[in-house]
Design an enzyme around this catalytic site. Structure first.
Site, short mmCIF file in Angstrom:
data_model
loop_
_atom_site.label_atom_id
_atom_site.label_comp_id
_atom_site.label_asym_id
_atom_site.label_seq_id
_atom_site.Cartn_x
_atom_site.Cartn_y
_atom_site.Cartn_z
N GLU A 293 -11.16 -10.60 -4.72
CA GLU A 293 -9.71 -10.52 -4.54
C GLU A 293 -9.14 -11.72 -3.80
OE1 GLU A 293 -8.72 -6.82 -2.59
OE2 GLU A 293 -10.36 -6.97 -1.16
N ARG B 240 -10.52 4.19 -1.17
CA ARG B 240 -9.94 3.40 -0.07
C ARG B 240 -10.11 4.17 1.24
NH1 ARG B 240 -5.85 2.18 -4.29
NH2 ARG B 240 -5.61 -0.09 -4.41
N CYS C 184 -10.22 -2.87 -10.42
CA CYS C 184 -9.70 -1.67 -9.76
C CYS C 184 -8.30 -1.89 -9.19
CB CYS C 184 -10.64 -1.19 -8.66
SG CYS C 184 -10.84 -2.37 -7.33
N HIS D 134 0.81 -1.21 0.00
CA HIS D 134 0.00 0.00 0.00
C HIS D 134 0.84 1.26 0.00
CE1 HIS D 134 -3.11 -2.94 0.95
NE2 HIS D 134 -3.83 -2.13 0.22
N ARG E 35 2.58 -9.29 -1.24
CA ARG E 35 2.63 -8.18 -2.21
C ARG E 35 3.61 -7.09 -1.82
NH1 ARG E 35 -3.40 -5.64 -1.64
NH2 ARG E 35 -2.47 -3.70 -2.29
N ASN F 161 -4.59 -6.70 -7.02
CA ASN F 161 -3.42 -6.64 -6.12
C ASN F 161 -3.46 -7.80 -5.13
OD1 ASN F 161 -3.15 -4.24 -7.42
ND2 ASN F 161 -3.90 -3.00 -5.74
N ASP F 162 -4.62 -7.98 -4.51
CA ASP F 162 -4.73 -9.09 -3.56
C ASP F 162 -4.97 -10.40 -4.28
OD1 ASP F 162 -4.25 -8.22 -0.92
OD2 ASP F 162 -6.04 -6.98 -1.05
N ARG G 53 -15.40 1.96 -0.68
CA ARG G 53 -15.06 0.64 -0.14
C ARG G 53 -14.97 0.75 1.38
NH1 ARG G 53 -9.45 -2.21 -1.39
NH2 ARG G 53 -8.65 -0.64 0.05
C1 PEP Z 1 -6.68 -4.87 -4.69
O1 PEP Z 1 -6.41 -5.69 -3.82
O2 PEP Z 1 -6.47 -5.04 -5.90
C2 PEP Z 1 -7.29 -3.58 -4.32
C3 PEP Z 1 -7.73 -2.75 -5.23
O3 PEP Z 1 -7.33 -3.25 -3.00
P1 PEP Z 1 -6.04 -2.81 -2.14
O4 PEP Z 1 -4.91 -2.58 -3.09
O5 PEP Z 1 -6.42 -1.60 -1.39
O6 PEP Z 1 -5.83 -4.01 -1.26
MG MG Z 2 -7.21 -5.50 -1.84
#
Ligand code: PEP
Ligand code: MG
Length: 581
Positions: free
Chosen positions: A433, A298, A504, A191, A467, A456-457, A334
């Site tokens: 995710e 977020r 996203c 993040h 990550r 991402n997750d 979210r």
């Molecule tokens: C993701 O996991 O792709 C996402 C958009 O949420 P974050 O990056 O905030 O975990």
């Molecule tokens: Mg996520």
């Protein structure tokens, strides 16, 4: 000149003087000494050690007399640490061999000791970390090192160099002065990286240990496009980077002209192109770049960027501001995604060995209703001002989704009973995710109004790769064929059930990968505002048929590297303007 390679996480080129931070986010006294001064620098340290030692011995005697031997032993333990032979040989090595100044060597070595102690599972030893830092403070004082200054008190442009930066520290960087940053740790999906993109600060992470070699008044180039960090560049390198920065600025200016044009492929397929934000003030950037809406807000950054825990009113103000400024465009809020690398004001979970597999996100919200309820109330209240949609993160089981929806209904009833203005009919969606959610998506689609894939997750949990961990950063790829199959499967289920689906995660902000997503059937992308114009340019340069052909070819490939090389190649053919040399 020293050239370092790390992981590029926030694009752009930044050039400026180095500012090195210690583990607590303070600037540290940092410099190297001349070889002929190393001996006297070491002598200076010895004198400081003797002074601190005498001071500790006095404290030990006085405390023992007043409070007993047990309390006095605290200072005895500190004395023992101060005279630890390993500590001294490390300090001697740094000053005499590496020519570090005594204050810098003290800070580096003692912070290293403190973090090693903090990592121990024995809580008594972990508490000793504070004692170590106390010794550091006393030594620095004796050495006459400048009092530490917090990062918030900047007054000139800098490039921040740090071992680590947490997402909240990054969120609090002063954008007026911090031109770029680089860290020894971190991965592409963390993040911290996402916040850097939101703040539009070029950044490189996961470089590995490099800070010890930084001399006084170093100049630094951060190349956030290619993951390079250059310390004390020579004239030619500096000039070539200044020219590159200029070419980037011209590209940005050309792309700005697309602002009011739709994100539409050459065959007339309209793609929804929304913005991801972390802070309300980013709506300005989203609108400036022509976003169709906010595809991911977020909200946990409300926690991470303020000194106190936000109240229902704080949530309400933030959401109302965003939805009003977006002026009729949809805003997907979210719910809190706290935990793991995003910690709030009070520990909401006990120490966890595997925080990314632990009490994070929706799990944490459902266990801390005093935190979750005010947020849900605020969302329903702010919904009277515009098109708000609510999205739950990290949904893994149908039970979680039902529990969250039930709580939302209860909150709506409460608001109704109290006669407080709100809307209870807002669309409710979930993030896809976790691989389990993809596998069970046929069931989830019956209970949500929309879906958004968090790549991402999804990449982290599909590939079993942290990550934000630099050691496995090469494995962390949203273009991995396994992840692509899960995306394709999700889009197929969503289309069959006529449920809107977007992407996203960061994957959608990479123009080549964005074209691949269009080829896989995605028609709604949400990206950081700074990267929106590039993605729009890519969309406006291709036909859906070309994207489908890209996807067909990609789905025959076996490795992320092959996928990315192919995508880069196609991007070079189809949208050459986006490749800045
Ligand atoms: C993701 O996991 O792709 C996402 C958009 O949420 P974050 O990056 O905030 O975990
Ligand atoms: Mg996520």
């Amino acid at each position: 000149m020293v050239e370092l390679q790390g992981i590029p996480v926030s694009p752009g080129v930044a050039i400026g003087p180095a500012l090195v931070l210690d583990a607590d986010g303070y600037r540290i006294p940092r410099c190297l000494v001349a070889a002929e001064d190393a001996e006297s620098e070491y002598a200076r340290l010895r004198t400081a050690v003797d002074a601190v030692s005498a001071h500790l011995e006095t404290s030990r005697l006085e405390t023992t007399a007043v409070a007993g031997e047990e309390t006095g032993d605290i200072f005895a333990a500190q004395l023992q640490m101060l005279h630890d032979p390993r500590l001294h040989s490390e300090l001697r090595r740094r000053i005499k061999d590496q020519l570090q100044s005594a204050p810098y060597a003290v800070t580096r070595v003692l912070h290293h000791y403190a973090s090693a102690l903090r990592r121990l599972s024995n809580p008594v030893l972990a508490d000793r970390a504070e004692d170590v830092l106390d010794i550091e403070k006393q030594l620095l004082m004796q050495l006459g090192a400048v009092a530490k200054q917090p990062l918030s008190e900047l007054s000139e442009p800098v490039i921040v160099l740090s071992h680590v930066l947490t997402p909240s520290e990054t969120a609090n960087l002063d954008r007026r002065y911090v031109r770029g940053f680089c860290t020894e740790t971190g991965g592409a999906g963390g993040h911290t990286s996402i916040v850097a993109k939101g703040l539009e600060i070029p950044a490189v992470v996961g470089i590995g240990a490099f800070m010890d070699g930084i001399g006084a008044a170093s100049q630094v180039i951060v190349d956030g496009d290619r993951g390079k960090v250059i310390i004390d560049p020579d004239k030619a390198t500096l000039e070539s980077y200044e020219q590159r920065a200029q070419r980037r600025r011209s590209l940005t200016a050309r792309l700005a002209e697309l602002r009011d044009l739709p994100a539409e492929t050459v065959d007339g397929t309209r793609i929804r192109l929304s913005a991801n934000i972390e802070f309300p003030y980013e709506t300005a950037a989203a609108l400036e770049r022509g976003a169709d809406g906010i595809g991911l807000y977020r909200t946990e950054f409300l926690y991470l960027s303020s000194q106190q825990e936000p109240s229902e009113e704080d949530h309400y103000e933030a959401y109302s501001q965003v939805v009003r400024e977006m002026n009729g465009r949809p805003v997907v809020i979210r719910t809190l995604d706290l935990g793991a690398d995003k910690m709030g004001h009070r520990p909401l979970a006990e120490h966890e060995h595997n925080p990314f597999l632990g009490l994070r996100s929706i799990r944490l919200s459902l266990r801390n209703l005093d935190v979750f309820r005010p947020q849900l109330r605020a969302v329903l209240r702010a919904a009277v001002h515009g098109d708000i949609r609510l999205m739950f993160p990290l949904i893994t089981t149908i039970g979680e989704l039902r529990q969250a929806r039930m709580l939302l209904n209860v909150v709506a009833e409460d608001l109704k009973d109290s006669g407080i203005a709100h809307r209870s009919d807002i669309p409710v969606g979930m993030m896809v995710e976790v691989p389990a959610a993809v596998v069970m998506l046929e069931h989830f689609v019956r209970e949500v109004d929309f879906l958004s894939i968090g790549t991402n997750d999804l990449a982290q949990y599909t590939l079993a790769v942290d990550r934000s961990n630099e050691y496995v950063a090469d494995l962390y790829q949203s273009s991995d064929p396994a992840v692509l199959r899960l995306i394709k499967q999700s889009v197929t289920v969503a289309d069959k059930n006529e449920i809107p689906i977007s992407v996203c995660g960061e994957m959608s902000s990479n123009p080549g990968r964005a074209l691949l997503l269009l080829g896989l059937g995605v028609r709604h992308l949400s990206v950081p505002p700074s990267l929106l114009p590039r993605v729009k340019k890519a969309i406006r340069s291709v036909s859906i048929q070309q994207c489908k052909e890209i996807a067909q070819r990609v789905m025959t490939l076996e490795a992320a590297r092959d996928v990315d090389l192919y995508l880069l190649d196609r991007l070079g053919d189809l949208v050459p303007e986006l490749i800045v040399k």
